[in-house]
Design a protein around this motif. Structure first.
Motif, PDB file in Angstrom:
ATOM      1  N   LEU A   1       0.792  -1.227   0.000  1.00 27.79           N
ATOM      2  CA  LEU A   1       0.000   0.000   0.000  1.00 27.79           C
ATOM      3  C   LEU A   1       0.827   1.282   0.000  1.00 27.79           C
ATOM      4  N   ASN A   2       2.157   1.162  -0.056  1.00 30.45           N
ATOM      5  CA  ASN A   2       2.988   2.358  -0.139  1.00 30.45           C
ATOM      6  C   ASN A   2       2.547   3.193  -1.334  1.00 30.45           C
ATOM      7  N   GLU A   3       2.619   4.501  -1.181  1.00 29.18           N
ATOM      8  CA  GLU A   3       2.355   5.371  -2.319  1.00 29.18           C
ATOM      9  C   GLU A   3       3.376   5.049  -3.407  1.00 29.18           C
ATOM     10  N   ILE A   4       2.918   4.969  -4.642  1.00 27.47           N
ATOM     11  CA  ILE A   4       3.815   4.722  -5.766  1.00 27.47           C
ATOM     12  C   ILE A   4       3.858   5.993  -6.601  1.00 27.47           C
ATOM     13  N   ILE A   5       5.039   6.590  -6.656  1.00 27.13           N
ATOM     14  CA  ILE A   5       5.255   7.802  -7.440  1.00 27.13           C
ATOM     15  C   ILE A   5       5.943   7.365  -8.724  1.00 27.13           C
ATOM     16  N   VAL A   6       5.403   7.793  -9.847  1.00 31.11           N
ATOM     17  CA  VAL A   6       5.916   7.359 -11.142  1.00 31.11           C
ATOM     18  C   VAL A   6       6.652   8.496 -11.836  1.00 31.11           C
ATOM     19  N   ALA A   7       7.865   8.182 -12.286  1.00 31.39           N
ATOM     20  CA  ALA A   7       8.618   9.070 -13.170  1.00 31.39           C
ATOM     21  C   ALA A   7       8.662   8.368 -14.521  1.00 31.39           C
TER      22      ALA A   7
END
Length: 151
Positions: free
Chosen positions: A29-35
């Motif tokens: 459930l960690n936030e997933i930040i996408v680059a």
């Protein structure tokens, strides 16, 4: 205790969706930040460009594709390892490349792990489960200096 985000550096929208879906299916459930390219990944990590007002991102782990637009994944890894503060960030190369040269170079310049993306969804879900357990639960990372904290 708040969990740190995962930085997913991936330019393929299908692989991005597959990775996020596999993590969610495994209750990661960690936030997933996408680059979506190497330049954006570096801007996020160093708090530069469009992210200068947010400050540097300090993720739990960086999942890094190699074949990226603008700046390659290997160059992103080189810049992370060259930085005195970010050099200890866990970086997992998550790529479709099985080229021995890519594997050798990745380890030579400091990746913590090299994982080839499984083609089959169920295998991908299992790989995501194992990555999540190891990098988000079992692995212990050193605290990074305070000046890297996200504003």
């Amino acid at each position: 205790m708040t969990s740190k985000p995962i930085l997913l550096v991936e330019d393929n929208p299908d692989d991005e969706a597959l990775t996020i879906r596999a993590f969610r299916k495994n209750n990661i459930l960690n936030e997933i930040i996408v680059a979506r390219d190497g330049a954006e990944a570096l801007d996020l990590l160093f708090g530069t460009g469009p992210y200068k007002n947010k400050g540097p991102l300090v993720p739990q782990v960086v999942l890094l594709d190699l074949n990226l637009p603008k700046i390659s994944g290997l160059e992103v890894l080189r810049r992370i390892r060259a930085d005195v503060v970010r050099c200890m960030l866990p970086v997992v190369v998550l790529t479709s490349s099985k080229e021995q040269q890519d594997i050798a170079t990745g380890y030579k310049i400091g990746c913590n792990s090299y994982v080839r993306k499984p083609v089959n969804f169920e295998q991908f879900v299992e790989a995501a489960r194992q990555l999540g357990i190891y990098w988000l639960v079992l692995n212990q990372c050193p605290d990074l200096p305070q000046e890297t904290a996200k504003a």
